[in-house]
Enzyme design. Structure first.
Site, mmCIF file in Angstrom:
data_model
loop_
_atom_site.group_PDB
_atom_site.id
_atom_site.type_symbol
_atom_site.label_atom_id
_atom_site.label_comp_id
_atom_site.label_asym_id
_atom_site.label_seq_id
_atom_site.Cartn_x
_atom_site.Cartn_y
_atom_site.Cartn_z
ATOM 1 N N PRO A 2 0.825 -1.167 0.000
ATOM 2 C CA PRO A 2 0.000 0.000 0.000
ATOM 3 C C PRO A 2 0.882 1.247 0.000
ATOM 4 C CG PRO A 2 -0.778 -1.587 1.590
ATOM 5 C CD PRO A 2 0.423 -2.150 0.937
ATOM 6 N N GLU A 3 0.629 2.135 -0.903
ATOM 7 C CA GLU A 3 1.316 3.425 -0.915
ATOM 8 C C GLU A 3 0.369 4.445 -0.299
ATOM 9 O OE1 GLU A 3 3.080 4.219 -4.803
ATOM 10 O OE2 GLU A 3 3.099 2.085 -5.262
#
Length: 280
Positions: A2-3
């Site tokens: 996840p960014e």
DNA sequence: GCTTACCTGTCG
DNA sequence: CGACAGGTAAGC
């Protein structure tokens, strides 16, 4: 991992569900998921803490508590899902953080890179590295600050620079490649080679890509799920990431995969030139 | 900078 | 079987 957009989507999903709720005693299925303090103390100290707010710094989710905070980093494959009950067997479940009243946060992580930190003072935050993050690219960096930051690091190549969480916090491999593509800038260019116009184009490309990522509920290229266990949709809108050989949406040339900064890097070699004005 | 390591899984 | 995967710290 996840960014930034994925962590922000999780934050927005969780906020109304867990604010003002009180944690019970955690159950650890993999003690290595707890990074601070020692697992036993972590469980003891989290029990009875109440959630007061939900923040984000770069890719860290920060649950503000009535004393201290719980920081979560999902790294590559972490998930943080809110459920009333554990629904089906999950071989990658690493920790259950229950609330008094029944529901719980389920922390899963196939690759075991993610972690949980219970931090009660500035010294502990310092040790955890949370105060070594650069400014949050979505919340704390405007166009002029971005120009100034880029001009401080003229010798760095853009891709590793944008991935460096000490430089700016929040960008990862997918959104960097998408941003550089939209700005028409090669990931191997030196920061100092960019004109002011190019820096600003990059800034607005980054903003647009992050915003669209958030609006689409994040990118579920593989493992990402939101706070409800649902997939995002931005993987269907990616222009270059993971699309080697497929046509560039701008010019039709095949998307190229290269290795830059040790990371798989997708770009259109026709739209993103390494040398200004060169043919290759 | 670059490489390796941390882990487990998928894909070719 | 090797290559690769959304991240990052540590060691040259």
């Amino acid at each position: 991992m996840p960014e930034l957009p994925e962590v922000e989507v999780i934050r927005r999903g969780l906020a109304p569900l867990i604010c003002h709720k009180e944690f019970g005693r955690p159950v650890l299925l993999y003690t290595g998921a707890v990074r601070h303090p020692a697992p036993e103390k972590f469980c003891q100290n989290l029990a009875g803490r109440r959630v007061e707010n939900l923040g984000r710094a770069g890719k860290y989710l920060r649950l503000g508590l009535d004393r201290g905070e719980l920081a979560v980093h999902l790294r590559m494959t972490g998930r943080l899902v809110y459920r009333e009950n554990a629904d089906f067997p999950d071989p990658h479940l690493r920790a259950v953080l229950p609330f008094t009243g029944g529901a719980a946060l389920f922390f899963s992580d196939m690759r075991k890179f993610g972690g949980l930190w219970l931090l009660e003072n500035r010294e502990e935050r310092r040790q955890a590295g949370l105060d070594r993050l650069g400014p949050d690219i979505y919340e704390e960096v405007g166009p002029e600050r971005f120009c100034a930051l880029i001009r401080e690091r003229r010798r760095s190549r853009l891709k590793p620079l944008l991935l460096d969480q000490h430089f700016v916090a929040g960008l990862g491999n997918i959104y960097v490649d998408e941003s550089l593509f939209r700005a028409g800038i090669h990931p191997g260019r030196a920061a100092g080679s960019l004109s002011r116009e190019e820096i600003l184009a990059l800034y607005w490309a980054v903003r647009a890509v992050l915003q669209e990522g958030i609006d689409c509920g994040g990118t579920s290229a593989r493992d990402y799920r939101d706070a409800f266990g649902e997939r995002g949709a931005f993987q269907d809108r990616l222009a270059v990431y993971g699309r080697r050989g497929r046509p560039c949406p701008r010019c039709g040339a095949p998307v190229t995969r290269a290795v830059v900064a040790g990371r798989g890097t997708y770009l259109c070699a026709r739209c993103q030139k390494l040398e200004i004005g060169s043919k290759k």
